[in-house]
Design an enzyme around this catalytic site. Structure first.
Site, PDB file in Angstrom:
ATOM      1  CB  CYS A 171      10.428   1.785   0.409  1.00  0.00           C
ATOM      2  SG  CYS A 171      11.152   0.170   0.657  1.00  0.00           S
TER       3      CYS A 171
ATOM      4  CB  SER B 277       3.536  13.315   8.886  1.00  0.00           C
ATOM      5  OG  SER B 277       4.066  13.048   7.604  1.00  0.00           O
TER       6      SER B 277
ATOM      7  CB  SER C 284      16.624  -5.918  -3.278  1.00  0.00           C
ATOM      8  OG  SER C 284      17.514  -6.882  -2.798  1.00  0.00           O
TER       9      SER C 284
HETATM   10  C1  UDX Z   1       6.760   1.210   3.034  1.00  0.00           C
HETATM   11  C2  UDX Z   1       5.538   0.440   2.523  1.00  0.00           C
HETATM   12  O1  UDX Z   1       4.403   0.737   3.354  1.00  0.00           O
HETATM   13  C3  UDX Z   1       5.826  -1.044   2.513  1.00  0.00           C
HETATM   14  O2  UDX Z   1       4.735  -1.766   1.963  1.00  0.00           O
HETATM   15  C4  UDX Z   1       7.085  -1.309   1.685  1.00  0.00           C
HETATM   16  O3  UDX Z   1       7.435  -2.663   1.701  1.00  0.00           O
HETATM   17  C5  UDX Z   1       8.250  -0.486   2.217  1.00  0.00           C
HETATM   18  O4  UDX Z   1       7.885   0.901   2.254  1.00  0.00           O
HETATM   19  P1  UDX Z   1       7.807   1.704   5.434  1.00  0.00           P
HETATM   20  O5  UDX Z   1       8.680   2.682   4.710  1.00  0.00           O
HETATM   21  O6  UDX Z   1       8.455   0.729   6.348  1.00  0.00           O
HETATM   22  O7  UDX Z   1       6.962   0.835   4.389  1.00  0.00           O
HETATM   23  O8  UDX Z   1       6.738   2.515   6.318  1.00  0.00           O
HETATM   24  P2  UDX Z   1       5.315   3.200   6.041  1.00  0.00           P
HETATM   25  O9  UDX Z   1       4.411   2.802   7.149  1.00  0.00           O
HETATM   26  O10 UDX Z   1       4.826   2.970   4.670  1.00  0.00           O
HETATM   27  O11 UDX Z   1       5.631   4.755   6.250  1.00  0.00           O
HETATM   28  C6  UDX Z   1       6.461   5.483   5.365  1.00  0.00           C
HETATM   29  C7  UDX Z   1       6.550   6.929   5.788  1.00  0.00           C
HETATM   30  O12 UDX Z   1       5.318   7.617   5.563  1.00  0.00           O
HETATM   31  C8  UDX Z   1       6.863   7.129   7.269  1.00  0.00           C
HETATM   32  O13 UDX Z   1       7.780   8.185   7.426  1.00  0.00           O
HETATM   33  C9  UDX Z   1       5.522   7.483   7.883  1.00  0.00           C
HETATM   34  O14 UDX Z   1       5.656   8.256   9.041  1.00  0.00           O
HETATM   35  C10 UDX Z   1       4.910   8.285   6.747  1.00  0.00           C
HETATM   36  N1  UDX Z   1       3.432   8.298   6.787  1.00  0.00           N
HETATM   37  C11 UDX Z   1       2.739   7.133   6.614  1.00  0.00           C
HETATM   38  C12 UDX Z   1       2.764   9.501   6.985  1.00  0.00           C
HETATM   39  O15 UDX Z   1       3.375  10.554   7.133  1.00  0.00           O
HETATM   40  N2  UDX Z   1       1.388   9.498   7.005  1.00  0.00           N
HETATM   41  C13 UDX Z   1       0.663   8.350   6.827  1.00  0.00           C
HETATM   42  O16 UDX Z   1      -0.585   8.436   6.843  1.00  0.00           O
HETATM   43  C14 UDX Z   1       1.355   7.136   6.638  1.00  0.00           C
END
Ligand code: UDX
Ligand code: ADP
Length: 469
Positions: free
Chosen positions: A275, A268, A134
């Site tokens: 996380c 976005s 976690s």
């Molecule tokens: C994240 C980390 O990437 C990962 O390594 C960790 O283990 C958990 O947290 P996650 O939350 O599953 O993963 O998704 P991620 O792809 O990181 O996107 C997080 C948020 O940021 C989403 O809402 C996504 O839409 C947003 N985002 C991401 C953007 O708005 N723009 C981007 O360029 C990238």
């Protein structure tokens, strides 16, 4: 500590969630010689893992679970027996932001982790390796170690930190070919035991070993850096909207600088997920705790910028639609925090829908993977006061102003506007001519993901507004 070879043949993972489920499925898939048991106190969730409708939507996951389940992968509520039999126990339970008492709104709630550690201490015999999976604040391993040290059964333990870096929606790809696997620990034999599990499919140069604290802090720092990139480009998107610049052009121009790189520069409606916000707030709490208010303030700004981006999106909608959305139907396209997941934790959609409801808009929501019950639960929860009660007025707002659709076309019929809140690929395939005909005019589209930017919606008659141009 016993001087023995720490071979791993039985693994127990406590917590059958978005992290525990896919990670254990991959270990079982790649290590047929290891018996993997995933346990959870939530019997419904375990039943779902044992059914054809898995509780986690993740491309590629169904196949792997089907191949291994009933062989070396099982999902069960027999927590104590599974812990007792295992050589290695992963703790993969949720660590939400604490909402009460000391550190409320910032610190991680470690109640569930502590309960697991106490359970492990109570039922274990012999020697076990306990792995923190976690996301945890730095120095949690210390607390886990102290609880385990008080085991009445003369059991002995090694504690390792093995933070998860998979992103939802691409979990299987990330698990199959990770950039790196991080293992923090104290005793070389215990670290090697976990290294040897991953070495079944990950090359050794990608298996990084560190001390416990570096490993724990690396997880928070990685997420803080990634979220900071998104907030930085979102901050620039506001400036682009005020000028003649286009944020996607700016992002690709700066992304070609190899020192910056192209990833995580997509402007976005705001980042979500279980996380980013939680880990940054956790970092902020740690910095405050260790007397570093300037560092705390620096990182907190990343979360504040994200809140601003979500509010800004709604303000722009209301202003553009003649300063009122009251009683206007708005088609909400997507509710998950990103595409290819059914997870809505901290999804921007929750906050955008809340603010639109407070403006008395009528929302018709469509998401390809998130259930209606789940969306209603999120909306009720965001309107719930600190005492756990939702007022009659807010409940009425949800009852009378929220409806659901089974397609984007249905969500948009007779609507004044569409708000795209998740970048699901299928949205680009919608029948825009039919949608335009069925909408009130002017037919507004507010694209929180710039997903439809290339579709020439302006040319089809819509009034199209994206992020950052
Ligand atoms: C994240 C980390 O990437 C990962 O390594 C960790 O283990 C958990 O947290 P996650 O939350 O599953 O993963 O998704 P991620 O792809 O990181 O996107 C997080 C948020 O940021 C989403 O809402 C996504 O839409 C947003 N985002 C991401 C953007 O708005 N723009 C981007 O360029 C990238
Ligand atoms: P994550 O995204 O971190 O995987 P989830 O909320 O999806 O978080 O999953 C965490 C799981 O841990 C939940 O299914 C929850 O029921 C389970 N859990 C929490 N506390 C315990 C506990 N003490 N024993 C067993 N399972 C637990």
């Amino acid at each position: 500590m016993p001087d023995q070879t720490l071979a791993v043949s039985k693994i127990c993972c406590i917590g059958a969630g978005y992290v525990g489920g896919p990670t254990m499925a991959m270990i079982a898939h790649k290590c047929p010689h290891i018996d993997v048991k995933v346990v959870d106190i939530n019997a419904d969730r375990i039943a779902q893992w044992n059914s054809d409708q898995l509780p986690v939507y993740e491309p590629g996951l169904d196949d792997i679970v089907q191949q291994c389940r009933g062989k070396n992968l099982s999902f069960t509520t027999a927590i104590d027996d599974s812990i007792r039999a295992a050589d290695m126990v992963f703790i993969s339970v949720n660590t939400p932001t604490k909402m009460f008492g000391v550190g409320a709104g910032r610190a991680a709630n470690l109640e569930f982790v502590e309960k697991c550690a106490r359970r492990i201490a109570e039922v274990s015999e012999g020697h076990k390796i306990v792995v923190e999976k976690s996301t945890l604040p730095v120095r949690t391993a210390e607390a886990v170690k102290r609880i385990l040290a008080n085991s009445d059964n003369a059991a002995t333990f090694d504690v390792l930190s093995n933070p998860e870096f998979l992103a939802e929606g691409t979990a299987i790809e990330d698990l199959l070919a990770p950039d790196r696997v991080l293992i923090g620990g104290e005793r070389a034999e215990a670290i090697e035991a976990l290294v040897s599990v991953y070495a079944n499919w990950v090359s050794r140069d990608r298996l990084l070993t560190t001390n416990l604290w570096s490993s724990e802090l690396s997880k928070l720092t990685a997420n803080a850096f990634l979220a900071q990139r998104v907030s930085s480009i979102n901050a620039i998107s506001a400036l682009c909207e005020a000028t003649e610049a286009d944020v996607d052009e700016v992002a690709s121009a700066i992304g070609t600088d190899s020192r910056i790189g192209p990833k995580f520069l997509k402007a976005s409606v705001g980042f979500g997920g279980s996380c980013f916000q939680k880990d940054i707030l956790n970092l902020v709490y740690l910095c405050e705790y260790f007397g570093l208010p300037q560092v705390a303030e620096y990182w907190e700004q990343v979360v504040k910028m994200n809140d601003y981006q979500k509010q800004r999106f709604v303000t722009r909608m209301v202003r553009t639609m003649f300063n009122t959305v009251s009683d206007k139907k708005i088609g909400i396209w997507g509710f998950a925090f990103k595409k290819d997941t059914n997870d809505t934790r901290e999804s921007a959609a929750i906050y955008v829908c809340r603010d639109l409801l407070l403006e008395k808009a009528r929302l018709c929501i469509y998401d390809p993977q998130v259930s209606r019950e789940h969306i209603l639960r999120d909306l009720r929860s965001i309107f719930t006061e600190g005492d756990g009660v939702i007022s009659d007025a807010k409940q009425k707002l949800i009852d009378e102003h929220v409806s659901f659709a089974s397609s984007c076309e249905e969500a948009s019929a007779d609507a004044h506007a569409i708000a795209v809140l998740t970048e699901w690929d299928e949205f680009a395939d919608a029948d825009f001519d039919a949608i335009f005909d069925s909408m009130k005019k002017p037919a507004f589209v507010f694209d929180g993901r710039n997903k439809l930017k290339a579709m020439d919606l302006q040319g089809k008659g819509f009034e199209y507004h994206g992020i950052g141009f």
